[in-house]
Scaffold this motif. Sequence first.
Motif, mmCIF file in Angstrom:
data_model
loop_
_atom_site.group_PDB
_atom_site.id
_atom_site.type_symbol
_atom_site.label_atom_id
_atom_site.label_comp_id
_atom_site.label_asym_id
_atom_site.label_seq_id
_atom_site.Cartn_x
_atom_site.Cartn_y
_atom_site.Cartn_z
ATOM 1 N N PRO A 1 0.780 -1.393 0.056
ATOM 2 C CA PRO A 1 -0.200 -0.048 -0.167
ATOM 3 C C PRO A 1 0.867 1.253 0.103
ATOM 4 C CG PRO A 1 -1.017 -1.609 1.789
ATOM 5 C CD PRO A 1 0.388 -2.344 1.063
ATOM 6 N N ASP A 2 2.176 1.525 0.580
ATOM 7 C CA ASP A 2 2.702 2.957 0.969
ATOM 8 C C ASP A 2 3.854 2.741 0.114
ATOM 9 O OD1 ASP A 2 1.094 3.065 3.480
ATOM 10 O OD2 ASP A 2 2.719 1.234 3.968
ATOM 11 N N VAL A 3 4.097 1.683 -0.908
ATOM 12 C CA VAL A 3 5.071 1.884 -1.795
ATOM 13 C C VAL A 3 4.588 1.428 -3.519
ATOM 14 C CG1 VAL A 3 7.650 1.564 -2.828
ATOM 15 C CG2 VAL A 3 7.216 1.658 0.001
ATOM 16 N N GLY A 4 5.045 2.269 -4.533
ATOM 17 C CA GLY A 4 4.937 1.941 -6.030
ATOM 18 C C GLY A 4 3.076 1.771 -6.018
ATOM 19 N N ASN A 5 2.778 1.195 -6.967
ATOM 20 C CA ASN A 5 1.508 0.953 -7.600
ATOM 21 C C ASN A 5 1.727 -0.880 -8.403
ATOM 22 O OD1 ASN A 5 -0.675 2.069 -7.516
ATOM 23 N ND2 ASN A 5 -0.702 2.822 -9.360
ATOM 24 N N SER A 6 2.888 -1.469 -8.148
ATOM 25 C CA SER A 6 3.539 -2.135 -8.321
ATOM 26 C C SER A 6 2.857 -3.765 -7.366
ATOM 27 C CB SER A 6 4.737 -2.835 -8.970
ATOM 28 O OG SER A 6 4.915 -1.430 -10.182
ATOM 29 N N TRP A 7 1.694 -4.398 -8.196
ATOM 30 C CA TRP A 7 2.353 -6.122 -7.500
ATOM 31 C C TRP A 7 2.751 -6.838 -7.566
ATOM 32 C CZ3 TRP A 7 -3.136 -7.025 -5.077
ATOM 33 C CH2 TRP A 7 -3.606 -5.932 -4.331
ATOM 34 N N PRO A 8 3.947 -7.060 -6.897
ATOM 35 C CA PRO A 8 5.100 -7.944 -6.983
ATOM 36 C C PRO A 8 4.076 -9.756 -7.213
ATOM 37 C CG PRO A 8 4.921 -7.327 -5.397
ATOM 38 C CD PRO A 8 4.493 -6.653 -5.621
ATOM 39 N N GLN A 9 4.753 -10.798 -7.466
ATOM 40 C CA GLN A 9 4.332 -12.121 -7.409
ATOM 41 C C GLN A 9 5.569 -13.333 -6.647
ATOM 42 O OE1 GLN A 9 2.480 -12.054 -11.059
ATOM 43 N NE2 GLN A 9 0.227 -11.735 -10.577
#
Length: 129
Positions: free
Chosen positions: A26-34
Amino acid sequence: MNPQNVVVYPIVLHPEDAGGYSVEIPDVGNSWPQGDNALEALEMAQDLIGTMLVNKSTFPPATPFESLTVSSPAIKTLVEVDMLALRKNHTHIVRKNVSIPEYLNELGKKQGLNFSEVLTEALHDKLNA
């Protein structure tokens, strides 16, 4: 270890129907690692956070863990990133032009000093980095 060199952020692991996890940060970037499993997903989150913050002098505030709400089967947890260790291994180099007294330049050249190395070490000491 200097606490300013360590960041801790809450993350949310979201199980995927096909297996593995996607990670909400939620607090860093707009990416969703997997990751293929929870451990790999945590490592990917650490890597993304470190990559996003490695060149920053201040870090975004972390959402309080208690105020982060998730729905089952999502899992909330904390991730810690040692920014000092990350920065020491970060290879991006910035060229700086500095001025020094001539006599120090001559002494340093005679002793075969690597001026960039000396400046980097001095900055680490001065900045407690």
